[in-house]
Design a protein around this motif. Structure first.
Motif, PDB file in Angstrom:
ATOM      1  N   ARG A 158      -6.600  -8.740  -6.464  1.00 20.40           N
ATOM      2  CA  ARG A 158      -5.890  -7.728  -6.060  1.00 20.40           C
ATOM      3  C   ARG A 158      -6.041  -7.029  -4.850  1.00 20.40           C
ATOM      4  O   ARG A 158      -7.306  -6.933  -4.538  1.00 20.40           O
ATOM      5  CB  ARG A 158      -5.481  -6.856  -7.281  1.00 20.40           C
TER       6      ARG A 158
ATOM      7  N   PHE B 269      -9.490  -5.032  -4.198  1.00 19.44           N
ATOM      8  CA  PHE B 269      -9.551  -3.920  -5.352  1.00 19.44           C
ATOM      9  C   PHE B 269     -10.406  -4.411  -6.586  1.00 19.44           C
ATOM     10  O   PHE B 269     -10.918  -3.748  -7.461  1.00 19.44           O
ATOM     11  CB  PHE B 269      -8.011  -3.850  -5.900  1.00 19.44           C
TER      12      PHE B 269
ATOM     13  N   GLY C 257       0.856  -1.319   0.101  1.00 19.72           N
ATOM     14  CA  GLY C 257       0.075  -0.045  -0.136  1.00 19.72           C
ATOM     15  C   GLY C 257       0.738   1.131  -0.073  1.00 19.72           C
ATOM     16  O   GLY C 257       0.784   2.154  -0.851  1.00 19.72           O
TER      17      GLY C 257
ATOM     18  N   SER D 118       1.137   0.007  -4.627  1.00 22.45           N
ATOM     19  CA  SER D 118       1.247  -0.871  -5.588  1.00 22.45           C
ATOM     20  C   SER D 118      -0.087  -1.971  -5.493  1.00 22.45           C
ATOM     21  O   SER D 118      -0.889  -1.623  -4.161  1.00 22.45           O
ATOM     22  CB  SER D 118       2.298  -1.849  -5.370  1.00 22.45           C
ATOM     23  N   LEU D 119      -0.577  -2.605  -6.213  1.00 22.60           N
ATOM     24  CA  LEU D 119      -1.641  -3.529  -5.862  1.00 22.60           C
ATOM     25  C   LEU D 119      -0.929  -4.890  -5.818  1.00 22.60           C
ATOM     26  O   LEU D 119      -0.257  -5.280  -6.848  1.00 22.60           O
ATOM     27  CB  LEU D 119      -2.583  -3.544  -7.164  1.00 22.60           C
TER      28      LEU D 119
ATOM     29  N   LYS E  61      -5.295  -3.411  -2.602  1.00 19.02           N
ATOM     30  CA  LYS E  61      -4.792  -2.103  -2.435  1.00 19.02           C
ATOM     31  C   LYS E  61      -4.591  -1.697  -1.104  1.00 19.02           C
ATOM     32  O   LYS E  61      -3.547  -0.955  -0.810  1.00 19.02           O
ATOM     33  CB  LYS E  61      -5.780  -1.349  -3.273  1.00 19.02           C
ATOM     34  N   HIS E  62      -5.342  -2.165   0.020  1.00 19.40           N
ATOM     35  CA  HIS E  62      -5.213  -1.572   1.316  1.00 19.40           C
ATOM     36  C   HIS E  62      -4.516  -2.568   2.082  1.00 19.40           C
ATOM     37  O   HIS E  62      -4.778  -3.461   1.851  1.00 19.40           O
ATOM     38  CB  HIS E  62      -6.808  -1.020   1.678  1.00 19.40           C
TER      39      HIS E  62
END
Length: 237
Positions: free
Chosen positions: A124, A212, A110, A114-115, A126-127
C-alpha cells in the motif's frame, strides 16, 4: 554498510555517526541539496495494473491536476491496461474508459487520506501519486507504474531495509546511508531509467521500497522517527 554490523555496534553503545564513520572512512556528516522529487518504479513490463484503495481515489489524465476521468470509492476495484494502439483502458466491472497513451495517467490518493493498494506488489502507498505510462516493448504495448511526487523523506519512510525494532542509533545510521544513496543515485543516473521510467528501483537493485507497509507496520513509528531525526543529513566524501 553492513546492516547487521551496524546493529551490533548500536547494541554495544555506538552512535550513528560512529557507526557510519566505521564503514565510510574519510566521510563526514553534512547537508546537501535534496532532489525536489523522487520517482520510484513499483511495477513495469505488465499487461495491466490492478488498484483499490482504503478511501476515495481519482484518475487524472495528463498531469496530477489534469482532466478527471474517473473517481473511485472505498475498496472499488479498477484496472489499467493498454490496447494494440497503446491507448489506456481504464476498467471497472461495468465500464471501460479510454484515453490516448501519449500522456500519463495519474492515480491521486494522498490528498484524500487514502491508502492505494496494488495487489501485484502486495503493498500500500500513502505518499505521492501513482503515475502510469504505456510503452512499447518487443512489439507489445505494456503498462508501468511509478510512485511519483515523493520528497526524499517520504521515500525513506517507505524503505524496508532493516527491522524497525532495531536500536535507534542503527536506524539513524541506516536512514543517513539510505538518504545518501538515494540522493547520489538520482543525481548521477537521472529519473528516467529504463524500463521503469524511474529514478530508483523498489528492490535490492537500489533499495527495498514497500511504501506504507514500512511506516504503518510494527514499530514503524520508530523508523519514521529515525528518518525525521536525521532530516537532510547525508555522508560527504
Amino acid at each position: 554498510m553492513s546492516q547487521w554490523g551496524a546493529k551490533g555496534q548500536a547494541d554495544a553503545g555506538r552512535t550513528a555517526p560512529e557507526i557510519l564513520g566505521h564503514y565510510y572512512r574519510g566521510s563526514s556528516l553534512g547537508s546537501g541539496a535534496m532532489p525536489g522529487e523522487v520517482r520510484v518504479g513499483v511495477l513495469w513490463d505488465s499487461q495491466n495494473i490492478s488498484l483499490t484503495a482504503s478511501g476515495v481515489y481519482e484518475f487524472r489524465y495528463g498531469s496530477p491536476d489534469g482532466e478527471l476521468i474517473a473517481s473511485a470509492t472505498q475498496n472499488q476495484e479498477f484496472s489499467v491496461a493498454t490496447d494494440s494502439s497503446g491507448s489506456f483502458l481504464l476498467k471497472t466491472a461495468e465500464v471501460t474508459t479510454t484515453r490516448p497513451g501519449g500522456k500519463s495517467l495519474y492515480v491521486i490518493y494522498g490528498p484524500h487520506g487514502s491508502l492505494l493498494r496494488l495487489p501485484q506488489t502486495g503493498n500500500r502507498y500513502k505518499h505521492g501519486a501513482l503515475e502510469i505510462n504505456t510503452y512499447l516493448k518487443n512489439g507489445s504495448w505494456l503498462v508501468r507504474g511509478i510512485v511519483t511526487g515523493l520528497n526524499i523523506q517520504q521515500y525513506l519512510y517507505g524503505l524496508g531495509e532493516v527491522p524497525s525494532s532495531w536500536p535507534g542509533e542503527a536506524l539513524k545510521a541506516q536512514a543517513i546511508a539510505a538518504r545518501t544513496y538515494g540522493v547520489e543515485k538520482v543525481a548521477r543516473m537521472g529519473q528516467a531509467r529504463q524500463p521503469c521510467n524511474c529514478g530508483l528501483y523498489p528492490s535490492t537493485i537500489d533499495q527495498v521500497y514497500v511504501g506504507f507497509e514500512k511506516e504503518g507496520g510494527m514499530d514503524g513509528d520508530r523508523w519514521r522517527a529515525a528518518v525525521d531525526a536525521t532530516d537532510a543529513q547525508i555522508l560527504m566524501l
